[in-house]
Scaffold this active site. Structure first.
Site, PDB file in Angstrom:
ATOM      1  N   CYS A 193      93.224   1.069  47.922  1.00 33.20           N
ATOM      2  CA  CYS A 193      94.001   2.263  47.693  1.00 33.20           C
ATOM      3  C   CYS A 193      95.470   2.064  48.550  1.00 33.20           C
ATOM      4  O   CYS A 193      96.290   2.537  48.024  1.00 33.20           O
ATOM      5  CB  CYS A 193      93.293   3.445  48.146  1.00 33.20           C
ATOM      6  SG  CYS A 193      92.708   3.372  49.983  1.00 33.20           S
TER       7      CYS A 193
ATOM      8  N   ASN B 258      96.852   9.516  42.304  1.00 33.57           N
ATOM      9  CA  ASN B 258      95.621   8.770  42.743  1.00 33.57           C
ATOM     10  C   ASN B 258      95.506   7.421  42.153  1.00 33.57           C
ATOM     11  O   ASN B 258      96.328   7.085  41.248  1.00 33.57           O
ATOM     12  CB  ASN B 258      94.113   9.365  42.445  1.00 33.57           C
ATOM     13  CG  ASN B 258      93.139   9.043  43.449  1.00 33.57           C
ATOM     14  OD1 ASN B 258      93.373   8.267  44.163  1.00 33.57           O
ATOM     15  ND2 ASN B 258      92.323   9.952  43.458  1.00 33.57           N
TER      16      ASN B 258
ATOM     17  N   HIS C 241      91.396   7.323  52.556  1.00 35.17           N
ATOM     18  CA  HIS C 241      92.047   7.061  51.471  1.00 35.17           C
ATOM     19  C   HIS C 241      93.596   7.131  51.193  1.00 35.17           C
ATOM     20  O   HIS C 241      94.113   8.084  51.855  1.00 35.17           O
ATOM     21  CB  HIS C 241      91.414   7.945  50.037  1.00 35.17           C
ATOM     22  CG  HIS C 241      91.656   7.684  48.760  1.00 35.17           C
ATOM     23  ND1 HIS C 241      91.362   6.144  48.378  1.00 35.17           N
ATOM     24  CD2 HIS C 241      91.965   8.258  47.856  1.00 35.17           C
ATOM     25  CE1 HIS C 241      91.856   6.305  46.896  1.00 35.17           C
ATOM     26  NE2 HIS C 241      92.052   7.482  46.813  1.00 35.17           N
TER      27      HIS C 241
END
EC number: 3.4.22.-
Length: 360
Positions: free
Chosen positions: A150, A307, A286
């Site tokens: 990520c 995202n 994250h």
């Protein structure tokens, strides 16, 4: 992607993937109906399981289905859905998708702190809303897969954004180059930090395109021939002052910004739509990117966050997160670890020229 028929088929596939999976309360009434719901969910998401694994996964799915159903009956400004994570326990989900070792490192000495300044400090006014997608500075939603990369996706969103702002060309850049080659401080699929990635791109003289170095979702050996063909360069990065949503607002008004959040909660796992106000902590795990902000009709302020879990999750791959809460860290710690790349001019390396396939 080819034109005409193949383009139409590809579009149909995308629509099928992003189509919401809905269910009725009656499907939760019995074990038999729940099995039917699970099989329908597996077919929708093309999930294959062995007979032994199916029973275990069904029990997890059943628990998650009840959680989604009960949460959606409550008066919340956001909704949940049975997405592709629906037969994963929250522990499995955290380890696979949000357990990427993005930690709040600025309290320790030795982390890359940018140039120690904040270029937007003296900005007095900002627009009431900003959406960098509408300004053409955001590529399509990508999917990190079962790889804790990520941090690479968060970094790339911000670099793609500032490059478009400076050059008026949107070029999709390579997360895989960061995964494979940025390994002195970062750890590929085992996690990393956006600040280190910005520093890597600066030191290497740029980063190549996604078309030249496609994403594989696993740790590979650095392909030096591809790494040595940078397409977009940056001049460094700056950190947004910690725990200051007003400073973060100034930055996002001027460019997409990389942030770290606590994304391990069950409601975050199954988020579908609306302004997320759910329970979460500040254990940053994250990396995502803020690509805008706004206010709903009822006055709720939010961040628009891109995202890297594919377009089926959330609002076509995005989540709106409540902005301006009383906690100085921001919701899920969003104001704790924000940074952005600096690009002073429209100049880019000449090692590789972007092609129509690269530009979006």
């Amino acid at each position: 992607m080819q034109k005409f028929i193949l383009l139409a088929l590809s579009l149909a596939l995308v629509l099928a993937i992003t189509e919401s999976f809905d269910f009725h309360e009656k499907e939760l009434e019995s074990e038999e109906s729940l099995w039917g719901l699970y099989e329908r969910w597996r077919s929708h998401h093309t999930v294959s399981r062995s007979l032994h694994e199916k029973q275990k996964r069904f029990n997890v799915f059943k628990h998650n289905a009840m959680h989604v159903h009960n949460a959606n009956k409550m008066d919340k400004p956001y909704k949940l859905k049975l997405n592709k994570f629906a037969d994963m326990t929250n522990h499995e989900f955290r380890n696979t998708y949000s357990g990427s070792k993005v930690k709040h490192h600025r309290m320790f000495r030795g982390g890359p702190r940018g140039n120690g300044t904040f270029m937007y400090e003296k900005v007095d006014t900002v627009p009431a809303s900003v959406d960098w997608r509408k300004k053409g500075a955001v590529t399509s939603v990508k999917d990190q897969g079962q790889c804790g990369s990520c941090w690479a996706f968060s970094t790339i969103v911000a670099v793609e954004g500032i490059n478009q702002i400076k050059t008026n060309k949107l070029v999709s850049l390579s997360e895989q180059e960061l995964v494979d080659c940025d390994t002195d401080q970062n750890q590929g699929c085992n996690g990393g930090l956006m600040d280190y990635a910005f520093e890597f791109i600066k030191q290497r003289g740029g980063i190549t395109t996604e078309a030249n170095y496609p994403y594989e979702a696993y740790d590979g050996t650095c392909d030096v021939s591809k790494e040595n063909a940078p397409a977009v360069s940056i001049d460094g990065h700056e950190n947004v002052p910690e725990n200051d949503e007003n400073a973060l607002l100034k930055a996002v008004a001027n460019q997409p910004v990389s942030v770290a959040i606590d994304a391990g909660g069950s409601d975050f796992q199954f988020y579908s739509e609306g302004v997320f106000t759910g329970s979460c902590g500040t254990e940053l795990d994250h990396g995502v990117a803020i690509v805008g902000y706004g206010t709903t009709i009822d006055g709720t302020k939010y961040w628009t966050v891109k995202n890297s879990w594919g377009p089926e999750w959330g609002e076509k791959g995005y989540i709106r997160m409540e902005r301006g809460i009383s906690d100085k860290e921001g919701l899920c710690g969003i104001a704790m670890e924000a940074s952005y790349p600096i690009k002073k001019s429209s100049n880019n390396p000449s090692g590789i020229k972007s092609s129509p396939k690269d530009e979006l």
